[in-house]
Design a protein around this motif. Structure first.
Motif, PDB file in Angstrom:
ATOM      1  N   LEU A 193       0.798  -1.118  -0.110  1.00 50.16           N
ATOM      2  CA  LEU A 193      -0.081   0.194   0.141  1.00 50.16           C
ATOM      3  C   LEU A 193       0.759   1.306  -0.048  1.00 50.16           C
ATOM      4  O   LEU A 193       0.634   2.246  -0.721  1.00 50.16           O
ATOM      5  N   GLU A 194       1.630   1.530   0.864  1.00 48.41           N
ATOM      6  CA  GLU A 194       2.698   2.586   1.039  1.00 48.41           C
ATOM      7  C   GLU A 194       3.555   2.704  -0.510  1.00 48.41           C
ATOM      8  O   GLU A 194       3.712   3.767  -0.717  1.00 48.41           O
ATOM      9  N   LEU A 195       3.958   1.526  -0.804  1.00 49.22           N
ATOM     10  CA  LEU A 195       4.618   1.540  -2.090  1.00 49.22           C
ATOM     11  C   LEU A 195       3.754   2.197  -3.418  1.00 49.22           C
ATOM     12  O   LEU A 195       4.053   2.954  -4.070  1.00 49.22           O
ATOM     13  N   ALA A 196       2.518   1.660  -3.385  1.00 54.06           N
ATOM     14  CA  ALA A 196       1.530   2.102  -4.419  1.00 54.06           C
ATOM     15  C   ALA A 196       1.281   3.606  -4.168  1.00 54.06           C
ATOM     16  O   ALA A 196       1.066   4.391  -5.141  1.00 54.06           O
ATOM     17  N   HIS A 197       1.025   4.054  -2.873  1.00 53.40           N
ATOM     18  CA  HIS A 197       0.954   5.375  -2.542  1.00 53.40           C
ATOM     19  C   HIS A 197       1.997   6.281  -2.820  1.00 53.40           C
ATOM     20  O   HIS A 197       1.643   7.194  -3.562  1.00 53.40           O
ATOM     21  N   GLU A 198       3.076   5.824  -2.910  1.00 53.76           N
ATOM     22  CA  GLU A 198       4.374   6.702  -3.430  1.00 53.76           C
ATOM     23  C   GLU A 198       4.601   6.644  -4.847  1.00 53.76           C
ATOM     24  O   GLU A 198       5.014   7.914  -5.375  1.00 53.76           O
ATOM     25  N   GLN A 199       4.009   5.751  -5.669  1.00 56.48           N
ATOM     26  CA  GLN A 199       4.035   5.715  -6.987  1.00 56.48           C
ATOM     27  C   GLN A 199       2.910   6.091  -7.526  1.00 56.48           C
ATOM     28  O   GLN A 199       2.755   6.036  -8.914  1.00 56.48           O
ATOM     29  N   PHE A 245      -5.784  -1.611  -3.033  1.00 65.00           N
ATOM     30  CA  PHE A 245      -6.972  -1.852  -2.251  1.00 65.00           C
ATOM     31  C   PHE A 245      -6.493  -2.699  -1.277  1.00 65.00           C
ATOM     32  O   PHE A 245      -6.176  -3.601  -1.414  1.00 65.00           O
ATOM     33  N   TRP A 246      -6.304  -1.987   0.078  1.00 67.44           N
ATOM     34  CA  TRP A 246      -6.221  -2.938   1.398  1.00 67.44           C
ATOM     35  C   TRP A 246      -6.936  -3.243   2.177  1.00 67.44           C
ATOM     36  O   TRP A 246      -7.657  -2.130   2.697  1.00 67.44           O
ATOM     37  N   PHE A 269     -10.971  -0.120   5.626  1.00 63.68           N
ATOM     38  CA  PHE A 269      -9.834  -0.512   4.536  1.00 63.68           C
ATOM     39  C   PHE A 269      -9.164   1.011   3.934  1.00 63.68           C
ATOM     40  O   PHE A 269      -9.745   1.947   4.370  1.00 63.68           O
ATOM     41  N   LEU A 270      -8.392   0.617   3.115  1.00 63.97           N
ATOM     42  CA  LEU A 270      -7.545   1.905   2.707  1.00 63.97           C
ATOM     43  C   LEU A 270      -7.324   1.556   1.345  1.00 63.97           C
ATOM     44  O   LEU A 270      -7.099   0.518   0.665  1.00 63.97           O
ATOM     45  N   ILE A 271      -7.495   2.798   0.533  1.00 62.90           N
ATOM     46  CA  ILE A 271      -7.397   2.737  -1.076  1.00 62.90           C
ATOM     47  C   ILE A 271      -6.297   3.803  -1.168  1.00 62.90           C
ATOM     48  O   ILE A 271      -6.440   4.935  -0.858  1.00 62.90           O
ATOM     49  N   THR A 272      -5.469   3.564  -2.062  1.00 62.34           N
ATOM     50  CA  THR A 272      -4.659   4.607  -2.691  1.00 62.34           C
ATOM     51  C   THR A 272      -5.097   4.543  -4.024  1.00 62.34           C
ATOM     52  O   THR A 272      -4.880   3.655  -4.826  1.00 62.34           O
ATOM     53  N   TYR A 273      -4.956   5.958  -4.554  1.00 59.56           N
ATOM     54  CA  TYR A 273      -5.266   6.225  -6.096  1.00 59.56           C
ATOM     55  C   TYR A 273      -4.683   7.491  -6.449  1.00 59.56           C
ATOM     56  O   TYR A 273      -4.938   8.496  -6.040  1.00 59.56           O
ATOM     57  N   LYS A 274      -3.797   7.486  -7.409  1.00 55.76           N
ATOM     58  CA  LYS A 274      -3.233   8.795  -8.205  1.00 55.76           C
ATOM     59  C   LYS A 274      -2.721   9.553  -6.903  1.00 55.76           C
ATOM     60  O   LYS A 274      -2.805  10.823  -6.695  1.00 55.76           O
ATOM     61  N   GLY A 275      -2.066   8.949  -5.981  1.00 57.99           N
ATOM     62  CA  GLY A 275      -1.356   9.600  -4.906  1.00 57.99           C
ATOM     63  C   GLY A 275      -2.154  10.097  -3.557  1.00 57.99           C
ATOM     64  O   GLY A 275      -1.762  10.822  -2.858  1.00 57.99           O
TER      65      GLY A 275
END
Length: 137
Positions: free
Chosen positions: A30-36, A41-42, A52-58
């Motif tokens: 999740l942290e790596l996807a957030h940085e990139q 979807f975690w 839950f946590l979602i990262t999308y487009k930073g």
């Protein structure tokens, strides 16, 4: 001498185990996807109380699940989702939020998704899909 070899062998096994556990850690993914600035979807679908946590487009979003009844079973029927930082929403458009809703619906098909402020107001006011999010705070 054989005791030293056994200890060295145990140390090597421990290091290999630790490396594999680190590489497969979903929180790290999740942290790596957030940085990139990628989508990830975690979620622990077995634990309804855990958000839950979602990262999308930073942008990092958090979702809160609520259990309820459907026709056949107890399932997640309501989800509230909000961004952790509203400043990170700059440049996001309506399609981005619809994409996130679609991904959540894949995991929780019976859930009604509600956004919290300021995304809620943005989703209600934007009629044209390509309009970017602008924080007026």
């Amino acid at each position: 001498m054989w005791l030293l070899r056994m200890l060295l062998f145990a140390l090597i096994l421990f290091l290999i185990y630790s490396a594999i556990k680190y590489l497969l850690n979903s929180k790290r993914k999740l942290e790596l996807a957030h940085e990139q600035k990628r989508y990830y979807f975690w979620d622990d679908q077995e634990n309804v109380r855990k958000n839950f946590l979602i990262t999308y487009k930073g942008v990092l979003f958090e979702g809160e699940k609520y259990l309820g009844t459907t026709d056949n079973a107890f399932e997640v029927v309501s989800i509230f989702i909000w961004p952790r930082s509203t400043a990170a929403l700059k440049g996001m458009v309506r399609e981005d939020f619809i994409f996130i809703e679609r991904k959540i619906t894949e995991a929780y098909p019976n859930a009604k998704i509600d956004w919290k402020s300021p995304v809620k107001e943005f989703m209600h006011k934007t009629a044209s899909p390509g309009e970017p999010f602008i924080d007026h705070m």
